[in-house]
Motif scaffolding. Structure first.
Motif, PDB file in Angstrom:
ATOM      1  N   TYR A 309       0.840  -1.205   0.000  1.00  0.00           N
ATOM      2  CA  TYR A 309       0.000   0.000   0.000  1.00  0.00           C
ATOM      3  C   TYR A 309       0.876   1.256   0.000  1.00  0.00           C
ATOM      4  O   TYR A 309       0.656   2.190  -0.792  1.00  0.00           O
ATOM      5  CB  TYR A 309      -0.915  -0.009   1.231  1.00  0.00           C
ATOM      6  CG  TYR A 309      -1.789   1.225   1.360  1.00  0.00           C
ATOM      7  CD1 TYR A 309      -3.052   1.264   0.784  1.00  0.00           C
ATOM      8  CD2 TYR A 309      -1.344   2.351   2.055  1.00  0.00           C
ATOM      9  CE1 TYR A 309      -3.856   2.387   0.896  1.00  0.00           C
ATOM     10  CE2 TYR A 309      -2.133   3.477   2.172  1.00  0.00           C
ATOM     11  CZ  TYR A 309      -3.394   3.501   1.590  1.00  0.00           C
ATOM     12  OH  TYR A 309      -4.171   4.633   1.703  1.00  0.00           O
ATOM     13  N   TYR A 310       1.858   1.281   0.885  1.00  0.00           N
ATOM     14  CA  TYR A 310       2.691   2.478   0.996  1.00  0.00           C
ATOM     15  C   TYR A 310       3.638   2.634  -0.189  1.00  0.00           C
ATOM     16  O   TYR A 310       4.093   3.749  -0.472  1.00  0.00           O
ATOM     17  CB  TYR A 310       3.437   2.473   2.329  1.00  0.00           C
ATOM     18  CG  TYR A 310       2.506   2.795   3.480  1.00  0.00           C
ATOM     19  CD1 TYR A 310       1.960   4.073   3.615  1.00  0.00           C
ATOM     20  CD2 TYR A 310       2.124   1.822   4.401  1.00  0.00           C
ATOM     21  CE1 TYR A 310       1.084   4.375   4.643  1.00  0.00           C
ATOM     22  CE2 TYR A 310       1.248   2.116   5.426  1.00  0.00           C
ATOM     23  CZ  TYR A 310       0.723   3.394   5.540  1.00  0.00           C
ATOM     24  OH  TYR A 310      -0.154   3.699   6.549  1.00  0.00           O
ATOM     25  N   THR A 311       3.905   1.535  -0.906  1.00  0.00           N
ATOM     26  CA  THR A 311       4.664   1.653  -2.148  1.00  0.00           C
ATOM     27  C   THR A 311       3.849   2.397  -3.194  1.00  0.00           C
ATOM     28  O   THR A 311       4.376   3.272  -3.903  1.00  0.00           O
ATOM     29  CB  THR A 311       5.051   0.253  -2.672  1.00  0.00           C
ATOM     30  OG1 THR A 311       5.947  -0.360  -1.746  1.00  0.00           O
ATOM     31  CG2 THR A 311       5.726   0.346  -4.036  1.00  0.00           C
ATOM     32  N   ILE A 312       2.561   2.082  -3.290  1.00  0.00           N
ATOM     33  CA  ILE A 312       1.694   2.807  -4.222  1.00  0.00           C
ATOM     34  C   ILE A 312       1.607   4.278  -3.819  1.00  0.00           C
ATOM     35  O   ILE A 312       1.654   5.173  -4.673  1.00  0.00           O
ATOM     36  CB  ILE A 312       0.288   2.175  -4.289  1.00  0.00           C
ATOM     37  CG1 ILE A 312       0.382   0.735  -4.816  1.00  0.00           C
ATOM     38  CG2 ILE A 312      -0.636   3.008  -5.174  1.00  0.00           C
ATOM     39  CD1 ILE A 312       0.930   0.604  -6.224  1.00  0.00           C
ATOM     40  N   LEU A 313       1.507   4.550  -2.517  1.00  0.00           N
ATOM     41  CA  LEU A 313       1.484   5.940  -2.060  1.00  0.00           C
ATOM     42  C   LEU A 313       2.774   6.652  -2.460  1.00  0.00           C
ATOM     43  O   LEU A 313       2.743   7.786  -2.957  1.00  0.00           O
ATOM     44  CB  LEU A 313       1.294   5.991  -0.538  1.00  0.00           C
ATOM     45  CG  LEU A 313       1.364   7.383   0.102  1.00  0.00           C
ATOM     46  CD1 LEU A 313       0.298   8.319  -0.478  1.00  0.00           C
ATOM     47  CD2 LEU A 313       1.212   7.291   1.622  1.00  0.00           C
ATOM     48  N   ALA A 314       3.922   5.993  -2.260  1.00  0.00           N
ATOM     49  CA  ALA A 314       5.202   6.605  -2.602  1.00  0.00           C
ATOM     50  C   ALA A 314       5.279   6.921  -4.095  1.00  0.00           C
ATOM     51  O   ALA A 314       5.655   8.033  -4.493  1.00  0.00           O
ATOM     52  CB  ALA A 314       6.338   5.669  -2.198  1.00  0.00           C
ATOM     53  N   LEU A 315       4.912   5.971  -4.928  1.00  0.00           N
ATOM     54  CA  LEU A 315       5.013   6.178  -6.373  1.00  0.00           C
ATOM     55  C   LEU A 315       3.990   7.191  -6.873  1.00  0.00           C
ATOM     56  O   LEU A 315       4.242   7.903  -7.857  1.00  0.00           O
ATOM     57  CB  LEU A 315       4.845   4.837  -7.095  1.00  0.00           C
ATOM     58  CG  LEU A 315       5.998   3.847  -6.896  1.00  0.00           C
ATOM     59  CD1 LEU A 315       5.632   2.477  -7.443  1.00  0.00           C
ATOM     60  CD2 LEU A 315       7.272   4.365  -7.562  1.00  0.00           C
ATOM     61  N   ARG A 352       2.834   2.805 -12.944  1.00  0.00           N
ATOM     62  CA  ARG A 352       1.972   1.982 -13.795  1.00  0.00           C
ATOM     63  C   ARG A 352       2.290   0.498 -13.617  1.00  0.00           C
ATOM     64  O   ARG A 352       1.384  -0.342 -13.517  1.00  0.00           O
ATOM     65  CB  ARG A 352       2.135   2.407 -15.263  1.00  0.00           C
ATOM     66  CG  ARG A 352       1.119   1.794 -16.213  1.00  0.00           C
ATOM     67  CD  ARG A 352       1.295   2.315 -17.627  1.00  0.00           C
ATOM     68  NE  ARG A 352       1.342   3.768 -17.627  1.00  0.00           N
ATOM     69  CZ  ARG A 352       2.339   4.487 -18.167  1.00  0.00           C
ATOM     70  NH1 ARG A 352       3.355   3.873 -18.757  1.00  0.00           N
ATOM     71  NH2 ARG A 352       2.303   5.796 -18.134  1.00  0.00           N
ATOM     72  N   ARG A 353       3.577   0.189 -13.547  1.00  0.00           N
ATOM     73  CA  ARG A 353       3.963  -1.217 -13.346  1.00  0.00           C
ATOM     74  C   ARG A 353       3.520  -1.720 -11.986  1.00  0.00           C
ATOM     75  O   ARG A 353       3.038  -2.848 -11.864  1.00  0.00           O
ATOM     76  CB  ARG A 353       5.487  -1.340 -13.488  1.00  0.00           C
ATOM     77  CG  ARG A 353       5.992  -1.168 -14.917  1.00  0.00           C
ATOM     78  CD  ARG A 353       7.515  -1.161 -14.958  1.00  0.00           C
ATOM     79  NE  ARG A 353       7.987  -0.957 -16.315  1.00  0.00           N
ATOM     80  CZ  ARG A 353       9.242  -0.639 -16.622  1.00  0.00           C
ATOM     81  NH1 ARG A 353      10.137  -0.476 -15.663  1.00  0.00           N
ATOM     82  NH2 ARG A 353       9.605  -0.478 -17.880  1.00  0.00           N
ATOM     83  N   ALA A 354       3.673  -0.885 -10.963  1.00  0.00           N
ATOM     84  CA  ALA A 354       3.283  -1.302  -9.615  1.00  0.00           C
ATOM     85  C   ALA A 354       1.782  -1.516  -9.529  1.00  0.00           C
ATOM     86  O   ALA A 354       1.310  -2.453  -8.857  1.00  0.00           O
ATOM     87  CB  ALA A 354       3.747  -0.264  -8.596  1.00  0.00           C
ATOM     88  N   LEU A 355       0.987  -0.680 -10.194  1.00  0.00           N
ATOM     89  CA  LEU A 355      -0.447  -0.854 -10.192  1.00  0.00           C
ATOM     90  C   LEU A 355      -0.830  -2.169 -10.892  1.00  0.00           C
ATOM     91  O   LEU A 355      -1.759  -2.864 -10.457  1.00  0.00           O
ATOM     92  CB  LEU A 355      -1.126   0.321 -10.900  1.00  0.00           C
ATOM     93  CG  LEU A 355      -1.149   1.650 -10.125  1.00  0.00           C
ATOM     94  CD1 LEU A 355      -1.616   2.792 -11.043  1.00  0.00           C
ATOM     95  CD2 LEU A 355      -2.049   1.553  -8.905  1.00  0.00           C
ATOM     96  N   SER A 356      -0.095  -2.506 -11.945  1.00  0.00           N
ATOM     97  CA  SER A 356      -0.395  -3.765 -12.653  1.00  0.00           C
ATOM     98  C   SER A 356      -0.040  -4.980 -11.825  1.00  0.00           C
ATOM     99  O   SER A 356      -0.543  -6.079 -12.083  1.00  0.00           O
ATOM    100  CB  SER A 356       0.368  -3.798 -13.979  1.00  0.00           C
ATOM    101  OG  SER A 356       1.756  -4.000 -13.769  1.00  0.00           O
ATOM    102  N   GLU A 357       0.824  -4.799 -10.825  1.00  0.00           N
ATOM    103  CA  GLU A 357       1.249  -5.910  -9.963  1.00  0.00           C
ATOM    104  C   GLU A 357       0.310  -6.139  -8.791  1.00  0.00           C
ATOM    105  O   GLU A 357       0.459  -7.129  -8.065  1.00  0.00           O
ATOM    106  CB  GLU A 357       2.672  -5.627  -9.444  1.00  0.00           C
ATOM    107  CG  GLU A 357       3.727  -5.609 -10.546  1.00  0.00           C
ATOM    108  CD  GLU A 357       5.035  -4.965 -10.112  1.00  0.00           C
ATOM    109  OE1 GLU A 357       5.120  -4.557  -8.914  1.00  0.00           O
ATOM    110  OE2 GLU A 357       5.944  -4.837 -10.923  1.00  0.00           O
ATOM    111  N   LEU A 358      -0.633  -5.246  -8.570  1.00  0.00           N
ATOM    112  CA  LEU A 358      -1.531  -5.386  -7.431  1.00  0.00           C
ATOM    113  C   LEU A 358      -2.395  -6.634  -7.563  1.00  0.00           C
ATOM    114  O   LEU A 358      -2.877  -6.929  -8.672  1.00  0.00           O
ATOM    115  CB  LEU A 358      -2.438  -4.152  -7.311  1.00  0.00           C
ATOM    116  CG  LEU A 358      -1.745  -2.863  -6.881  1.00  0.00           C
ATOM    117  CD1 LEU A 358      -2.744  -1.702  -6.958  1.00  0.00           C
ATOM    118  CD2 LEU A 358      -1.196  -2.978  -5.468  1.00  0.00           C
TER     119      LEU A 358
END
Length: 358
Positions: A309-315, A352-358
């Motif tokens: 979650y906090y990785t998405i917040l950071a990015l 974008r890559r991190a969102l696709s990994e969720l």
């Protein structure tokens, strides 16, 4: 906002600084000299930074000090508002802790001195890992360090960040960072801020990935939200090293209260942006995510819960920052209006890559 200093009259600024500093020292203006004043372009977009040597005579002794002035930007590029007084106060509260920070000498809120509020701090000698050019491609970390030295730099930098999360933020008086008008808890306050930032700083239709990420963050808030002091811009490029030892933690514009996992996530996510996001291999010697998370947990005694979650917040935060940088680069014609950098950059690609990994 580094490029603003291209137009600064450094001679006039030196004269004004000297006249202002003299009474702070209790000496006559003619006993103070500002030498080698420089406004390096590499200090970022968020504020103006001046480096200089202070030479003065007191009690019959000539004294020399290396100093740094951080000035509120005249044109807000990165943030809708900018509070140098809060930054100076943060540094002052950390002076007697285990977090290595420069010593604040003086601060000034009166705009008549240099045109904007500013503060002056001691200059810490050492080397800063670069993000421009990226350290995974060029610079002293890539070219001068062995793998063992890189590993030591990474761990010592992480240790300095971890020290931030262990301070007694309530006992030290960091309550002033809370923003109760934005929400009932620290995470709600932060999300409210970044949602406002998005509306303030960029057209939503140009940034669908950021809009999607903000929706994800709002809909997936962790129920457990431990609170600590968070550095905000936690990365090696905001630290000074003497050899492999971290001797200063810099850049506190985004300091806030919240779950410190967000700093750990920013540390690793920003490194991913400056390596994978730019299609560079990470430097050999730098530890990976799992090792870093484990070391942080051992050092702080905390659990890195909700790291994804906090990785998405950071990015998301980083992508919005880079969108603003791209807009500013167009404004001052470093890139043309058709350039896609404001929405297609190393941070937005990684988001974008991190969102696709969720």
């Amino acid at each position: 906002m580094a490029f603003a200093d291209d137009e600064r009259d450094l001679d006039e600024t030196a004269r004004k600084l000297g006249a202002w500093i003299a009474p702070q020292l209790g000496v006559a203006p003619d006993a103070v000299s500002i030498e080698d004043l420089d406004a390096p372009l590499s200090t970022g977009f968020s504020s103006d930074t001046l480096l200089f040597d202070l030479v003065y005579e007191k009690d019959g002794v000539e004294r020399h000090e290396g100093l740094v002035a951080r000035l509120e930007p005249e044109d807000f590029v990165m943030f809708p508002n900018y509070d140098v007084a809060a930054q100076a106060k943060t540094l002052q509260l950390l002076e007697d802790t285990s977090v290595p920070v420069p010593t604040v000498r003086w601060s000034e809120s009166d705009r008549s001195v240099l045109g904007v509020p500013f503060y002056v701090m001691s200059r810490v000698e050492g080397r800063i890992p670069t993000d421009n050019p990226p350290m995974h491609d060029e610079g002293w970390i890539a070219e001068d360090c062995s793998e063992a030295e890189r590993e030591a730099i990474w761990w010592n930098g992480l240790g300095a960040m971890s020290a931030v999360h262990q301070v007694d933020w309530q006992g030290l008086g960091f309550d002033f960072l809370a923003e109760p008008e934005r929400g009932d808890n620290a995470l709600d306050q932060q999300l409210h801020y970044w949602q406002e930032y998005f509306r303030w700083g960029m057209p939503a239709e140009r940034h669908p990935d950021i809009a999607r990420a903000l929706e994800y963050l709002e809909n997936n808030k962790p129920s457990e939200q431990p609170v600590a002091l968070c550095w905000g811009d936690s990365r090696l490029a905001n630290q000074i090293f003497d050899g492999v030892e971290c001797v200063a933690v810099l850049d506190w514009e985004m300091a806030r209260l919240g779950d410190p996992v967000q700093d750990l996530a920013w540390w690793l996510a920003s490194d991913r942006c400056f390596s994978e996001g730019l299609e560079f291999e990470r430097l050999a010697g730098f530890p990976g995510n799992e090792e870093t998370i484990e070391r942080w947990e051992q050092t702080t005694g905390r659990e890195a819960a909700h790291f994804e979650y906090y990785t998405i917040l950071a990015l998301t935060r980083f992508s919005m920052n880079m969108a603003r940088v791209g807009q500013f680069m167009k404004k001052i014609e470093i890139i043309d209006e058709e350039n896609e950098f404001d929405y297609e950059n190393f941070a937005s690609i990684t988001l974008r890559r991190a969102l696709s990994e969720l």
